[in-house]
Motif scaffolding. Structure first.
Motif, mmCIF file in Angstrom:
data_model
loop_
_atom_site.group_PDB
_atom_site.id
_atom_site.type_symbol
_atom_site.label_atom_id
_atom_site.label_comp_id
_atom_site.label_asym_id
_atom_site.label_seq_id
_atom_site.Cartn_x
_atom_site.Cartn_y
_atom_site.Cartn_z
ATOM 1 N N LEU A 121 72.570 176.354 70.778
ATOM 2 C CA LEU A 121 72.433 174.966 70.346
ATOM 3 C C LEU A 121 73.135 174.680 69.023
ATOM 4 C CD1 LEU A 121 68.702 174.256 71.280
ATOM 5 C CD2 LEU A 121 70.765 173.718 72.591
ATOM 6 N N ALA A 122 73.804 175.680 68.458
ATOM 7 C CA ALA A 122 74.414 175.523 67.138
ATOM 8 C C ALA A 122 75.642 174.616 67.155
ATOM 9 C CB ALA A 122 74.788 176.888 66.575
ATOM 10 N N VAL A 123 76.259 174.457 68.327
ATOM 11 C CA VAL A 123 77.500 173.687 68.448
ATOM 12 C C VAL A 123 77.371 172.718 69.621
ATOM 13 C CG1 VAL A 123 79.983 173.838 68.930
ATOM 14 C CG2 VAL A 123 78.890 175.551 67.463
ATOM 15 N N ARG A 124 77.888 171.515 69.452
ATOM 16 C CA ARG A 124 77.823 170.496 70.504
ATOM 17 C C ARG A 124 78.628 170.937 71.732
ATOM 18 N NH1 ARG A 124 81.006 166.027 72.072
ATOM 19 N NH2 ARG A 124 82.610 166.781 70.645
ATOM 20 N N MET A 125 77.994 170.891 72.898
ATOM 21 C CA MET A 125 78.647 171.289 74.149
ATOM 22 C C MET A 125 78.427 170.185 75.187
ATOM 23 S SD MET A 125 80.402 173.360 75.964
ATOM 24 C CE MET A 125 80.516 174.721 74.814
ATOM 25 N N PRO A 126 79.341 169.219 75.281
ATOM 26 C CA PRO A 126 79.150 168.093 76.201
ATOM 27 C C PRO A 126 79.118 168.555 77.660
ATOM 28 C CG PRO A 126 80.855 167.617 74.571
ATOM 29 C CD PRO A 126 80.567 169.074 74.479
ATOM 30 N N VAL A 127 78.193 168.029 78.426
ATOM 31 C CA VAL A 127 78.062 168.398 79.834
ATOM 32 C C VAL A 127 79.339 168.107 80.622
ATOM 33 C CG1 VAL A 127 76.833 167.873 81.980
ATOM 34 C CG2 VAL A 127 75.551 168.246 79.864
ATOM 35 N N PRO A 128 80.001 166.946 80.447
ATOM 36 C CA PRO A 128 81.237 166.716 81.205
ATOM 37 C C PRO A 128 82.302 167.784 80.942
ATOM 38 C CG PRO A 128 80.440 164.662 80.268
ATOM 39 C CD PRO A 128 79.617 165.750 79.654
#
Length: 267
Positions: free
Chosen positions: A177-184
């Protein structure tokens, strides 16, 4: 924390540590630089100038709104090497990042000094991406964060590791969760991984190559490593007995030692 430049001037997030020979780390699907783990990066920075960058659309980097292939991501990797002022680099790619590393050495051979391919596949008709990986992607696609974390933990780490490290799930959750990981972006990465096929071209690889894989990998069965080692001339196969997909979490010391030995032998 800093940025590097991908293909077309695209801004990509990265971390850089250590001094020494250039080493580019290429992460896998639904992953980012924090998932290399402090243990491995600390071991590598003693010998290498380590750059771990994030794929397009991940973290603080520029958005990725259009579909891409592993070849497109390889062009990003080549641009990153150039943007760092490196003539070439030792390259370590895992999972999707290992597919990208294959395309990198095929499309930009002068950029790769040595190659290490971890928990990955040559793709094509004989490439095996398990149903465990498919279930992980499906869980991520629900946008239920806790469901996605549970499923990806089980896909990525062995039961042995989970039993040996009581805080394993908490550590994994914090890093994931430390870095933004967009689902698309994850879904586009999944499509790129499924379409990857370098099998018929790997015979032309002429840089020193390590193939690394955990024998208990639930997401990418070890048969993929055996096939890669057959397809790439003179590839050195190293198996991590009982380790899961994130074998470098389970044995960072051996992983770093293998990368260091390869770099020392070939400059």
């Amino acid at each position: 924390m800093e940025f590097v430049t991908g293909a077309g001037g695209r801004r990509l997030d990265c971390v850089r540590r250590g001094r020494g020979a250039p080493l580019l780390l290429i992460q896998g699907m639904a992953a980012h630089h924090a998932l290399w783990g402090a243990e491995l990066l600390s071991a590598l920075e003693e010998r290498f100038d380590v750059v771990a960058y994030d794929h397009r659309g991940v973290g603080r980097g520029d958005r990725a709104d259009e579909a891409f292939t592993t070849a497109d991501l390889a062009d990003d990797a080549a641009a990153v090497i150039a943007s760092l002022g490196w003539a070439d680099a030792h390259v370590f790619g895992i999972s999707l990042g290992g597919m990208v590393a294959q395309e990198l050495v095929l499309r930009h051979p002068a950029a790769v000094r040595t190659l290490a391919l971890g928990c990955t596949t040559a793709g094509g008709a004989q490439g095996i991406i398990s149903e465990t990986s498919r279930r992980m992607v499906e869980a991520i696609a629900t946008r239920d964060v806790e469901h996605g974390l549970r499923t990806s933990f089980e896909a990525n780490l062995s039961c042995r590791y989970a039993d040996r490290v009581p805080a394993a799930r908490e550590i994994y959750r914090e890093r994931a969760l430390a870095v933004r990981m967009p689902v698309p972006v994850v879904l586009m990465q999944w499509a790129a991984a499924q379409a990857h096929d370098a099998a018929d071209r790997l015979l032309t690889v002429d840089v020193p190559t390590l193939v690394l894989h955990g024998t208990a990998d639930a997401g990418m069965p070890v048969a993929n490593a055996l096939r890669l080692a057959e397809l790439i001339p003179a590839a050195q196969l190293e198996l991590f007995d009982g380790a899961g997909h994130l074998f470098w979490w389970e044995d960072p010391v051996r992983t770093a030692a293998l990368l260091t030995a390869q770099a020392s032998a070939w400059g």
